[in-house]
Design a protein around this motif. Structure first.
Motif, PDB file in Angstrom:
ATOM      1  N   ALA A 119       0.865  -1.175   0.000  1.00 58.56           N
ATOM      2  CA  ALA A 119       0.000   0.000   0.000  1.00 58.56           C
ATOM      3  C   ALA A 119       0.904   1.228   0.000  1.00 58.56           C
ATOM      4  O   ALA A 119       1.892   1.274   0.742  1.00 58.56           O
ATOM      5  N   ILE A 120       0.584   2.207  -0.827  1.00 59.72           N
ATOM      6  CA  ILE A 120       1.470   3.341  -1.060  1.00 59.72           C
ATOM      7  C   ILE A 120       0.780   4.631  -0.632  1.00 59.72           C
ATOM      8  O   ILE A 120      -0.314   4.948  -1.114  1.00 59.72           O
ATOM      9  N   LEU A 121       1.422   5.353   0.271  1.00 55.77           N
ATOM     10  CA  LEU A 121       0.934   6.653   0.715  1.00 55.77           C
ATOM     11  C   LEU A 121       1.750   7.740   0.027  1.00 55.77           C
ATOM     12  O   LEU A 121       2.981   7.634  -0.079  1.00 55.77           O
ATOM     13  N   GLN A 122       1.053   8.773  -0.429  1.00 55.25           N
ATOM     14  CA  GLN A 122       1.703   9.897  -1.085  1.00 55.25           C
ATOM     15  C   GLN A 122       1.594  11.138  -0.196  1.00 55.25           C
ATOM     16  O   GLN A 122       0.575  11.364   0.452  1.00 55.25           O
ATOM     17  N   ARG A 123       2.653  11.934  -0.203  1.00 52.46           N
ATOM     18  CA  ARG A 123       2.659  13.164   0.584  1.00 52.46           C
ATOM     19  C   ARG A 123       1.801  14.239  -0.092  1.00 52.46           C
ATOM     20  O   ARG A 123       1.852  14.421  -1.303  1.00 52.46           O
ATOM     21  N   GLU A 124       1.029  14.944   0.727  1.00 56.10           N
ATOM     22  CA  GLU A 124       0.292  16.123   0.270  1.00 56.10           C
ATOM     23  C   GLU A 124       0.615  17.255   1.232  1.00 56.10           C
ATOM     24  O   GLU A 124       0.146  17.281   2.353  1.00 56.10           O
ATOM     25  N   GLY A 125       1.435  18.200   0.787  1.00 57.10           N
ATOM     26  CA  GLY A 125       1.908  19.235   1.690  1.00 57.10           C
ATOM     27  C   GLY A 125       3.093  18.722   2.488  1.00 57.10           C
ATOM     28  O   GLY A 125       3.778  17.775   2.107  1.00 57.10           O
ATOM     29  N   LEU A 126       3.317  19.320   3.650  1.00 47.86           N
ATOM     30  CA  LEU A 126       4.489  18.960   4.447  1.00 47.86           C
ATOM     31  C   LEU A 126       4.218  17.790   5.385  1.00 47.86           C
ATOM     32  O   LEU A 126       5.048  16.891   5.525  1.00 47.86           O
ATOM     33  N   PHE A 127       3.043  17.767   6.025  1.00 38.96           N
ATOM     34  CA  PHE A 127       2.760  16.764   7.046  1.00 38.96           C
ATOM     35  C   PHE A 127       1.619  15.822   6.687  1.00 38.96           C
ATOM     36  O   PHE A 127       1.331  14.902   7.443  1.00 38.96           O
ATOM     37  N   THR A 128       0.940  16.041   5.579  1.00 38.23           N
ATOM     38  CA  THR A 128      -0.250  15.262   5.235  1.00 38.23           C
ATOM     39  C   THR A 128       0.105  14.131   4.283  1.00 38.23           C
ATOM     40  O   THR A 128       0.830  14.330   3.297  1.00 38.23           O
ATOM     41  N   TRP A 129      -0.406  12.917   4.579  1.00 39.09           N
ATOM     42  CA  TRP A 129      -0.187  11.738   3.744  1.00 39.09           C
ATOM     43  C   TRP A 129      -1.524  11.069   3.475  1.00 39.09           C
ATOM     44  O   TRP A 129      -2.391  11.019   4.353  1.00 39.09           O
ATOM     45  N   LYS A 130      -1.665  10.541   2.245  1.00 40.72           N
ATOM     46  CA  LYS A 130      -2.891   9.841   1.888  1.00 40.72           C
ATOM     47  C   LYS A 130      -2.565   8.555   1.126  1.00 40.72           C
ATOM     48  O   LYS A 130      -1.636   8.514   0.319  1.00 40.72           O
ATOM     49  N   LEU A 131      -3.365   7.516   1.416  1.00 43.75           N
ATOM     50  CA  LEU A 131      -3.261   6.284   0.643  1.00 43.75           C
ATOM     51  C   LEU A 131      -3.732   6.554  -0.778  1.00 43.75           C
ATOM     52  O   LEU A 131      -4.865   6.973  -0.987  1.00 43.75           O
ATOM     53  N   ALA A 132      -2.837   6.322  -1.755  1.00 43.84           N
ATOM     54  CA  ALA A 132      -3.156   6.715  -3.128  1.00 43.84           C
ATOM     55  C   ALA A 132      -2.958   5.599  -4.142  1.00 43.84           C
ATOM     56  O   ALA A 132      -3.395   5.735  -5.284  1.00 43.84           O
ATOM     57  N   ALA A 133      -2.313   4.486  -3.740  1.00 41.84           N
ATOM     58  CA  ALA A 133      -2.032   3.443  -4.731  1.00 41.84           C
ATOM     59  C   ALA A 133      -1.735   2.129  -4.025  1.00 41.84           C
ATOM     60  O   ALA A 133      -1.462   2.094  -2.816  1.00 41.84           O
ATOM     61  N   VAL A 134      -1.791   1.056  -4.807  1.00 40.68           N
ATOM     62  CA  VAL A 134      -1.389  -0.265  -4.338  1.00 40.68           C
ATOM     63  C   VAL A 134      -0.512  -0.906  -5.402  1.00 40.68           C
ATOM     64  O   VAL A 134      -0.570  -0.528  -6.577  1.00 40.68           O
ATOM     65  N   ASN A 135       0.281  -1.844  -4.975  1.00 43.22           N
ATOM     66  CA  ASN A 135       1.058  -2.670  -5.898  1.00 43.22           C
ATOM     67  C   ASN A 135       0.789  -4.116  -5.516  1.00 43.22           C
ATOM     68  O   ASN A 135       1.244  -4.579  -4.477  1.00 43.22           O
ATOM     69  N   LEU A 136       0.014  -4.820  -6.338  1.00 44.63           N
ATOM     70  CA  LEU A 136      -0.403  -6.184  -6.016  1.00 44.63           C
ATOM     71  C   LEU A 136       0.636  -7.224  -6.370  1.00 44.63           C
ATOM     72  O   LEU A 136       0.438  -8.408  -6.115  1.00 44.63           O
ATOM     73  N   ASN A 137       1.719  -6.817  -6.956  1.00 43.34           N
ATOM     74  CA  ASN A 137       2.785  -7.761  -7.337  1.00 43.34           C
ATOM     75  C   ASN A 137       4.120  -7.136  -6.989  1.00 43.34           C
ATOM     76  O   ASN A 137       4.931  -6.834  -7.844  1.00 43.34           O
ATOM     77  N   GLU A 138       4.298  -6.929  -5.688  1.00 39.94           N
ATOM     78  CA  GLU A 138       5.481  -6.227  -5.193  1.00 39.94           C
ATOM     79  C   GLU A 138       6.762  -7.016  -5.490  1.00 39.94           C
ATOM     80  O   GLU A 138       6.798  -8.233  -5.312  1.00 39.94           O
TER      81      GLU A 138
END
Length: 219
Positions: free
Chosen positions: A200-219
């Motif tokens: 599960a991949i979280l992306q930064r939004e701003g300096l302190f904010t993070w959101k789950l934005a993607a998955v990789n099903l074949n890591e």
């Protein structure tokens, strides 16, 4: 009488510098820890099906697009493998799965789906697949209880070992988490040494904010 103003300024300057250094270090520490805190808050909210809080920590349009791409790739790989193995029925099943990607993605781009992703239960690309019902994995339906047996002399556990309660519960997945770049934080899940991994991949939004934005099903 000598003016003491320069002396006072010289005395307070080290204190101001020290305070600035402390504030900068605290801000950097908080910035570094922010994805870990976001992940913890997101998992708690997802497990509680707190949709309002989950929405604060998930970029659902980006997650939906990522799920669509990942499940499509998963099914196409399965289809190619089926053709290579000469199994037409598996290939037909993969084709049917491709046609049903939309409902699967819609089902997993929800608080239930996020909870499944963060608890080691990603989509497998099966037709009609949906996230597990809350509590189903932890509390499977119990079988009919056997009739009580009279205690046997010399047996101190009264047959408790034979009641079917000694089954090993499902183990939580092994997880690793860390930065994969300045603006990307990745959580990788694996149930066992030989099992496939996904992330599960979280992306930064701003300096302190993070959101789950993607998955990789074949890591």
């Amino acid at each position: 009488m000598a003016d003491s103003t320069p002396t006072r300024r010289n005395a307070t300057r080290p204190l101001i510098v020290t305070l600035i250094v402390i504030v900068v270090i605290a801000a950097l520490g908080f910035a570094y820890a922010s994805p870990y805190m976001a992940l913890n808050n997101l998992k708690r909210a997802a497990d509680a099906r707190d949709a309002q809080t989950v929405n604060e920590y998930v970029d659902f349009p980006a997650l939906r697009e990522s799920l669509k791409q990942q499940v499509t790739g998963l099914l196409l790989t399965r289809r190619l493998d089926a053709h290579g193995n000469g199994n037409p029925f598996a290939a037909i099943g993969a084709m049917i799965g491709v046609a049903l990607i939309g409902p699967l993605v819609d089902a997993y781009a929800t608080p239930d789906g996020v909870a499944a992703l963060l608890n080691g239960m990603p989509p497998r690309g099966n037709p009609g697949e949906r996230p597990p019902v809350p509590g189903a994995a932890e509390n499977p339906p119990a079988a009919a209880a056997p009739a009580p047996q009279p205690p046997v002399a010399g047996n101190t556990n009264n047959g408790a070992a034979n009641n079917g309660n000694d089954a090993t519960p499902p183990q939580p997945p092994q997880t690793t988490a860390g930065y994969r770049g300045l603006n990307e934080f990745v959580v990788t899940y694996q149930h066992g040494a030989g099992d496939a991994r996904y992330s599960a991949i979280l992306q930064r939004e701003g300096l302190f904010t993070w959101k789950l934005a993607a998955v990789n099903l074949n890591e």
